[in-house]
Design an enzyme around this catalytic site. Structure first.
Site, PDB file in Angstrom:
ATOM      1  N   ARG A  94     -20.991 -70.520  27.912  1.00 42.23           N
ATOM      2  CA  ARG A  94     -19.823 -71.017  27.172  1.00 42.23           C
ATOM      3  C   ARG A  94     -20.127 -71.109  25.696  1.00 42.23           C
ATOM      4  O   ARG A  94     -19.368 -70.671  24.855  1.00 42.23           O
ATOM      5  CB  ARG A  94     -19.418 -72.413  27.679  1.00 42.23           C
ATOM      6  CG  ARG A  94     -18.821 -72.438  29.063  1.00 42.23           C
ATOM      7  CD  ARG A  94     -18.839 -73.820  29.635  1.00 42.23           C
ATOM      8  NE  ARG A  94     -20.192 -74.356  29.637  1.00 42.23           N
ATOM      9  CZ  ARG A  94     -20.577 -75.440  30.279  1.00 42.23           C
ATOM     10  NH1 ARG A  94     -19.696 -76.133  30.942  1.00 42.23           N
ATOM     11  NH2 ARG A  94     -21.816 -75.832  30.254  1.00 42.23           N
ATOM     12  N   HIS A 110     -15.932 -72.015  36.448  1.00 40.10           N
ATOM     13  CA  HIS A 110     -16.814 -71.449  37.482  1.00 40.10           C
ATOM     14  C   HIS A 110     -16.057 -70.399  38.304  1.00 40.10           C
ATOM     15  O   HIS A 110     -16.579 -69.325  38.594  1.00 40.10           O
ATOM     16  CB  HIS A 110     -17.285 -72.534  38.472  1.00 40.10           C
ATOM     17  CG  HIS A 110     -18.182 -73.578  37.904  1.00 40.10           C
ATOM     18  ND1 HIS A 110     -17.996 -74.924  38.129  1.00 40.10           N
ATOM     19  CD2 HIS A 110     -19.307 -73.494  37.144  1.00 40.10           C
ATOM     20  CE1 HIS A 110     -18.951 -75.615  37.536  1.00 40.10           C
ATOM     21  NE2 HIS A 110     -19.759 -74.774  36.917  1.00 40.10           N
ATOM     22  N   SER A 153     -18.344 -79.577  34.377  1.00 43.43           N
ATOM     23  CA  SER A 153     -18.195 -80.533  35.485  1.00 43.43           C
ATOM     24  C   SER A 153     -18.349 -81.969  34.974  1.00 43.43           C
ATOM     25  O   SER A 153     -17.629 -82.868  35.424  1.00 43.43           O
ATOM     26  CB  SER A 153     -19.238 -80.263  36.576  1.00 43.43           C
ATOM     27  OG  SER A 153     -19.054 -78.990  37.101  1.00 43.43           O
ATOM     28  N   LYS A 196     -31.210 -85.619  41.277  1.00 39.45           N
ATOM     29  CA  LYS A 196     -29.935 -85.953  40.633  1.00 39.45           C
ATOM     30  C   LYS A 196     -29.083 -86.769  41.577  1.00 39.45           C
ATOM     31  O   LYS A 196     -29.226 -86.667  42.796  1.00 39.45           O
ATOM     32  CB  LYS A 196     -29.189 -84.664  40.271  1.00 39.45           C
ATOM     33  CG  LYS A 196     -29.591 -84.069  38.944  1.00 39.45           C
ATOM     34  CD  LYS A 196     -28.555 -83.046  38.515  1.00 39.45           C
ATOM     35  CE  LYS A 196     -28.949 -82.322  37.239  1.00 39.45           C
ATOM     36  NZ  LYS A 196     -28.035 -81.223  36.933  1.00 39.45           N
TER      37      LYS A 196
HETATM   38  O1  PNS Z   1     -24.936 -76.146  37.131  1.00 41.31           O
HETATM   39  P1  PNS Z   1     -26.328 -76.419  36.612  1.00 41.31           P
HETATM   40  O2  PNS Z   1     -26.758 -77.824  36.977  1.00 41.31           O
HETATM   41  O3  PNS Z   1     -26.481 -76.115  35.164  1.00 41.31           O
HETATM   42  O4  PNS Z   1     -27.286 -75.399  37.421  1.00 41.31           O
HETATM   43  C1  PNS Z   1     -28.662 -75.438  37.222  1.00 41.31           C
HETATM   44  C2  PNS Z   1     -29.388 -74.569  38.267  1.00 41.31           C
HETATM   45  C3  PNS Z   1     -29.023 -74.976  39.673  1.00 41.31           C
HETATM   46  C4  PNS Z   1     -28.993 -73.110  38.077  1.00 41.31           C
HETATM   47  C5  PNS Z   1     -30.914 -74.737  38.010  1.00 41.31           C
HETATM   48  O5  PNS Z   1     -31.217 -76.087  37.925  1.00 41.31           O
HETATM   49  C6  PNS Z   1     -31.778 -74.103  39.091  1.00 41.31           C
HETATM   50  O6  PNS Z   1     -31.822 -72.898  39.225  1.00 41.31           O
HETATM   51  N1  PNS Z   1     -32.431 -74.955  39.902  1.00 41.31           N
HETATM   52  C7  PNS Z   1     -33.229 -74.543  41.022  1.00 41.31           C
HETATM   53  C8  PNS Z   1     -34.689 -74.909  40.808  1.00 41.31           C
HETATM   54  C9  PNS Z   1     -35.400 -73.820  40.035  1.00 41.31           C
HETATM   55  O7  PNS Z   1     -35.422 -72.660  40.409  1.00 41.31           O
HETATM   56  N2  PNS Z   1     -35.985 -74.211  38.887  1.00 41.31           N
HETATM   57  C10 PNS Z   1     -36.684 -73.281  38.039  1.00 41.31           C
HETATM   58  C11 PNS Z   1     -35.730 -72.560  37.099  1.00 41.31           C
HETATM   59  S1  PNS Z   1     -34.887 -73.677  36.037  1.00 41.31           S
END
Ligand code: PNS
Length: 157
Positions: free
Chosen positions: A90, A17, A128, A41
């Site tokens: 990745r 990151h 993570s 979560k």
């Molecule tokens: O590190 P991660 O858990 O892969 O990140 C995921 C993240 C935070 C980028 C994604 O879950 C997100 O954008 N969540 C916010 C809610 C949202 O906008 N959802 C619609 C698009 S997935």
């Protein structure tokens, strides 16, 4: 001014990151790291703890800041005047999931572009969740996460 957001769970932030943050900070005037506070979560670290760990790591990057958000990413981007969403890739498996999210975000608000950055090959195996697994079984964490974060994860587990 070009502002980008780099969203994620960051539970916890990894060297992969951080590499994306450093490289993206050179491409945009302002980069905001968005820590998702996801009520569905059960993270190891609270959103505030995750933000604090990130704040420590970005101290030397003047155009980077970090904020916690809940709700939709496109709304967070809008609130921060950002036009770009940065995502790190990745593996091919990442691509499939990220491609779908990018299309969904575009459908939610066509103003935002998702920009994908390839991970540096030396970080491509770090996630993570793997870090938490290694920490749980007291494996070597050097090289996976920053030293400050190693201390925090050892305190937690
Ligand atoms: O590190 P991660 O858990 O892969 O990140 C995921 C993240 C935070 C980028 C994604 O879950 C997100 O954008 N969540 C916010 C809610 C949202 O906008 N959802 C619609 C698009 S997935």
């Amino acid at each position: 001014m070009r502002t980008a957001v780099y969203p994620g769970s960051f539970d916890p932030i990894t060297n992969g990151h951080l590499d994306i943050i450093r490289r993206a900070s050179k491409l945009y005037d302002r980069l905001i790291v968005g820590v998702l506070d996801n009520i569905n979560k059960k993270p190891l670290f609270s959103a505030m703890e995750r933000k604090e760990m990130i704040d420590t790591q970005i101290k030397d990057l003047p155009n980077v800041s970090c904020d916690v958000f809940s709700g939709l990413l496109v709304d967070f981007a809008k609130q921060n005047g950002a036009s770009v969403i940065i995502k790190g890739l990745r593996t091919v498996a990442d691509f499939e999931y990220e491609f779908q999210m990018a299309l969904l975000n575009k459908a939610l608000n066509p103003e935002y572009e998702t920009v994908f950055m390839m991970t540096d090959s030396k970080y491509s195996y770090i996630s993570s969740s793997m870090v938490k697994e290694v920490a749980k079984y007291k494996g070597e964490l050097n090289g996976l996460i920053p030293p400050d974060v190693i201390d925090k994860i050892k305190d937690k587990i």
